[in-house]
Design an enzyme around this catalytic site. Structure first.
Site, short mmCIF file in Angstrom:
data_model
loop_
_atom_site.label_atom_id
_atom_site.label_comp_id
_atom_site.label_asym_id
_atom_site.label_seq_id
_atom_site.Cartn_x
_atom_site.Cartn_y
_atom_site.Cartn_z
CE1 TYR A 131 -52.89 -65.95 -16.62
CE2 TYR A 131 -53.37 -67.02 -18.71
CZ TYR A 131 -52.49 -66.34 -17.88
OH TYR A 131 -51.24 -66.04 -18.31
CG HIS B 209 -57.80 -97.91 -12.24
ND1 HIS B 209 -58.68 -96.94 -12.64
CD2 HIS B 209 -58.55 -98.96 -11.86
CE1 HIS B 209 -59.91 -97.40 -12.51
NE2 HIS B 209 -59.85 -98.63 -12.04
CG HIS C 181 -59.67 -102.88 -14.14
ND1 HIS C 181 -60.39 -103.71 -13.31
CD2 HIS C 181 -59.47 -101.73 -13.44
CE1 HIS C 181 -60.62 -103.09 -12.17
NE2 HIS C 181 -60.07 -101.89 -12.21
#
Length: 146
Positions: free
Chosen positions: A126, A63, A61
């Protein structure tokens, strides 16, 4: 603002954690194949103005932690990375083309998560600082003073 990236009409900080696996999770991304895959991913990211913050090629795999311009859809980016790398690797490494005779190196699925230093609570605070009088399910309308 020093960590923000700039485009022609944008200032952005869109970061993602991406993971995808080989079909049947075969451990084939080692040695020269892994090195070549890293080069191909770097080429495609550079071409699309995607900045690789961190990356790792494991035997079965990949990442990536990337900063992506807001005009690029993550699904299109992954389609590009997986499609281009699959085509090139199967073309260049005959051992892979024997194992993956159907011309598909990657499994169909992938994992994606947004990352960043601003939490949901900070964004909501915010926005709350800009609230005015009319409220509707957390989506407010501000009033200008005349």
């Amino acid at each position: 603002m020093e960590n923000y990236r700039k485009g022609s009409h944008t200032i952005f900080d869109c970061k993602y954690h991406l993971v995808w696996v080989t079909k049947y999770r075969y451990q084939v991304l080692m040695g020269e194949v892994g090195v070549r895959l890293r080069e191909l991913i770097r080429q495609q990211c550079m071409k699309n103005r995607v900045q690789i913050l961190k990356g790792h090629v494991a035997p079965e795999h990949v990442h990536l932690h990337v900063s992506v311009p807001p005009n690029i859809a993550i699904s299109k980016l992954l389609q590009n990375l997986k499609g281009y790398s699959s085509h090139k690797l199967l073309q260049e490494f005959k051992t892979l083309s024997k194992r993956y005779w159907g011309q598909h190196l990657w499994a169909r699925d992938y994992f994606v998560a947004t990352t960043g230093t601003v939490t949901d609570e900070v964004i909501q605070q915010y926005i709350a600082g800009h609230e005015s009088f009319e409220k509707d399910d957390g989506f407010t309308i501000g009033h200008e003073r005349l």
